[in-house]
Design a protein around this motif. Structure first.
Motif, PDB file in Angstrom:
ATOM      1  N   TYR A  99      -0.070  11.683  -2.752  1.00 43.68           N
ATOM      2  CA  TYR A  99      -0.084  10.248  -2.547  1.00 43.68           C
ATOM      3  C   TYR A  99       0.998   9.833  -1.570  1.00 43.68           C
ATOM      4  N   ALA A 100       0.716   8.787  -0.815  1.00 42.85           N
ATOM      5  CA  ALA A 100       1.761   8.128  -0.065  1.00 42.85           C
ATOM      6  C   ALA A 100       2.778   7.537  -1.034  1.00 42.85           C
ATOM      7  N   ASP A 101       4.030   7.441  -0.585  1.00 41.63           N
ATOM      8  CA  ASP A 101       5.064   6.887  -1.453  1.00 41.63           C
ATOM      9  C   ASP A 101       4.702   5.492  -1.952  1.00 41.63           C
ATOM     10  N   SER A 102       4.068   4.702  -1.104  1.00 41.02           N
ATOM     11  CA  SER A 102       3.711   3.344  -1.473  1.00 41.02           C
ATOM     12  C   SER A 102       2.638   3.288  -2.548  1.00 41.02           C
ATOM     13  N   ALA A 103       1.868   4.368  -2.690  1.00 42.74           N
ATOM     14  CA  ALA A 103       0.781   4.416  -3.658  1.00 42.74           C
ATOM     15  C   ALA A 103       1.151   5.128  -4.952  1.00 42.74           C
ATOM     16  N   LYS A 104       2.147   5.965  -4.900  1.00 43.80           N
ATOM     17  CA  LYS A 104       2.517   6.802  -6.039  1.00 43.80           C
ATOM     18  C   LYS A 104       2.851   5.949  -7.262  1.00 43.80           C
ATOM     19  N   GLY A 105       2.246   6.298  -8.387  1.00 50.25           N
ATOM     20  CA  GLY A 105       2.468   5.564  -9.621  1.00 50.25           C
ATOM     21  C   GLY A 105       1.544   4.392  -9.825  1.00 50.25           C
ATOM     22  N   ARG A 106       0.840   3.966  -8.795  1.00 51.96           N
ATOM     23  CA  ARG A 106      -0.092   2.849  -8.880  1.00 51.96           C
ATOM     24  C   ARG A 106      -1.534   3.252  -8.627  1.00 51.96           C
ATOM     25  N   PHE A 107      -1.748   4.240  -7.753  1.00 54.62           N
ATOM     26  CA  PHE A 107      -3.090   4.655  -7.358  1.00 54.62           C
ATOM     27  C   PHE A 107      -3.391   6.031  -7.937  1.00 54.62           C
ATOM     28  N   THR A 108      -4.672   6.266  -8.240  1.00 61.31           N
ATOM     29  CA  THR A 108      -5.126   7.564  -8.712  1.00 61.31           C
ATOM     30  C   THR A 108      -6.394   7.954  -7.978  1.00 61.31           C
ATOM     31  N   ILE A 109      -6.374   9.112  -7.326  1.00 62.37           N
ATOM     32  CA  ILE A 109      -7.568   9.648  -6.685  1.00 62.37           C
ATOM     33  C   ILE A 109      -8.202  10.670  -7.617  1.00 62.37           C
ATOM     34  N   SER A 110      -9.520  10.682  -7.668  1.00 59.04           N
ATOM     35  CA  SER A 110     -10.250  11.644  -8.478  1.00 59.04           C
ATOM     36  C   SER A 110     -11.574  11.965  -7.801  1.00 59.04           C
ATOM     37  N   LEU A 112      -1.848  -4.104  -7.665  1.00 60.20           N
ATOM     38  CA  LEU A 112      -2.000  -4.284  -6.228  1.00 60.20           C
ATOM     39  C   LEU A 112      -1.040  -5.329  -5.683  1.00 60.20           C
ATOM     40  N   ARG A 113      -0.626  -5.099  -4.451  1.00 57.60           N
ATOM     41  CA  ARG A 113       0.316  -5.961  -3.750  1.00 57.60           C
ATOM     42  C   ARG A 113      -0.320  -6.482  -2.462  1.00 57.60           C
ATOM     43  N   PRO A 114       0.152  -7.620  -1.945  1.00 57.02           N
ATOM     44  CA  PRO A 114      -0.396  -8.104  -0.674  1.00 57.02           C
ATOM     45  C   PRO A 114      -0.337  -7.076   0.445  1.00 57.02           C
ATOM     46  N   GLU A 115       0.687  -6.238   0.473  1.00 55.70           N
ATOM     47  CA  GLU A 115       0.799  -5.231   1.511  1.00 55.70           C
ATOM     48  C   GLU A 115      -0.221  -4.106   1.380  1.00 55.70           C
ATOM     49  N   ASP A 116      -0.988  -4.076   0.284  1.00 53.94           N
ATOM     50  CA  ASP A 116      -2.101  -3.143   0.156  1.00 53.94           C
ATOM     51  C   ASP A 116      -3.345  -3.622   0.895  1.00 53.94           C
ATOM     52  N   THR A 117      -3.330  -4.838   1.390  1.00 54.88           N
ATOM     53  CA  THR A 117      -4.481  -5.383   2.111  1.00 54.88           C
ATOM     54  C   THR A 117      -4.776  -4.545   3.348  1.00 54.88           C
ATOM     55  N   ALA A 118      -6.004  -4.049   3.451  1.00 52.93           N
ATOM     56  CA  ALA A 118      -6.399  -3.170   4.550  1.00 52.93           C
ATOM     57  C   ALA A 118      -7.879  -2.840   4.412  1.00 52.93           C
ATOM     58  N   VAL A 119      -8.419  -2.227   5.456  1.00 48.89           N
ATOM     59  CA  VAL A 119      -9.707  -1.559   5.341  1.00 48.89           C
ATOM     60  C   VAL A 119      -9.442  -0.140   4.862  1.00 48.89           C
ATOM     61  N   TYR A 120     -10.110   0.259   3.801  1.00 44.71           N
ATOM     62  CA  TYR A 120      -9.941   1.580   3.215  1.00 44.71           C
ATOM     63  C   TYR A 120     -11.102   2.472   3.620  1.00 44.71           C
ATOM     64  N   TYR A 121     -10.766   3.666   4.126  1.00 44.63           N
ATOM     65  CA  TYR A 121     -11.755   4.610   4.640  1.00 44.63           C
ATOM     66  C   TYR A 121     -11.747   5.902   3.836  1.00 44.63           C
ATOM     67  N   CYS A 122     -12.916   6.379   3.510  1.00 43.64           N
ATOM     68  CA  CYS A 122     -13.110   7.672   2.884  1.00 43.64           C
ATOM     69  C   CYS A 122     -13.251   8.738   3.962  1.00 43.64           C
ATOM     70  N   ASN A 123     -12.592   9.880   3.770  1.00 39.91           N
ATOM     71  CA  ASN A 123     -12.615  10.971   4.738  1.00 39.91           C
ATOM     72  C   ASN A 123     -12.835  12.296   4.029  1.00 39.91           C
ATOM     73  N   ALA A 124     -13.644  13.167   4.633  1.00 37.57           N
ATOM     74  CA  ALA A 124     -13.868  14.521   4.144  1.00 37.57           C
ATOM     75  C   ALA A 124     -13.476  15.502   5.236  1.00 37.57           C
ATOM     76  N   ARG A 125     -12.690  16.521   4.876  1.00 32.94           N
ATOM     77  CA  ARG A 125     -12.220  17.490   5.862  1.00 32.94           C
ATOM     78  C   ARG A 125     -12.303  18.900   5.296  1.00 32.94           C
ATOM     79  N   HIS A 126     -12.919  19.794   6.049  1.00 34.45           N
ATOM     80  CA  HIS A 126     -12.935  21.200   5.676  1.00 34.45           C
ATOM     81  C   HIS A 126     -11.538  21.784   5.872  1.00 34.45           C
ATOM     82  N   GLY A 127     -11.108  22.625   4.940  1.00 31.85           N
ATOM     83  CA  GLY A 127      -9.754  23.145   4.985  1.00 31.85           C
ATOM     84  C   GLY A 127      -9.473  24.093   6.135  1.00 31.85           C
ATOM     85  N   TYR A 128     -10.479  24.789   6.643  1.00 31.36           N
ATOM     86  CA  TYR A 128     -10.302  25.773   7.710  1.00 31.36           C
ATOM     87  C   TYR A 128     -11.048  25.394   8.978  1.00 31.36           C
TER      88      TYR A 128
END
Length: 119
Positions: free
Chosen positions: A60-71, A86-102
């Protein structure tokens, strides 16, 4: 035919919660790293949270740690981002990304979902 489709964004008051979903299709979801990024107006894109294949290791990003959970649910080919206090500074467009490890040219993006935190 690769698709990542985000949902769950919207308007929420400070201190509230939202749960984002990203439904994947057209690739081997279970072997991909899944990530949530966000981009606010006038700001650079930043990585918010990641979850690895196999071990489901999360970061997690430091700003998200303790507040956000990915699963992830490999059977449903869906990744989630639970966002609490949630905080006003969380306002954004959120994008899902998939990346192959290799084979890192295998890198896919969703269309984004707007999250607005405001009173």
């Amino acid at each position: 035919q690769v698709q990542l489709v985000e949902s769950g964004g919207g308007l929420v008051q400070p201190g509230g919660s939202l749960k984002l979903s990203c439904a994947a299709s057209g690739f081997a979801f279970s072997i991909y790293h899944m990530n949530w990024y966000r981009q606010a107006p006038g700001q650079e894109r930043e990585l918010v949270a990641s979850i690895s294949p196999a071990t489901n290791t999360t970061t997690y990003a430091d700003s998200a740690k303790g507040r956000f959970t990915i699963s992830r649910d490999n059977a449903e080919k869906t990744v989630y981002l639970q966002m609490n206090r949630l905080r006003p500074e969380d306002t954004a467009v959120y994008y899902c990304n998939a990346r192959h490890g290799y084979f890192r040219t295998y890198n896919y993006w969703g269309q984004g979902t707007q999250v607005t935190v405001s009173s």
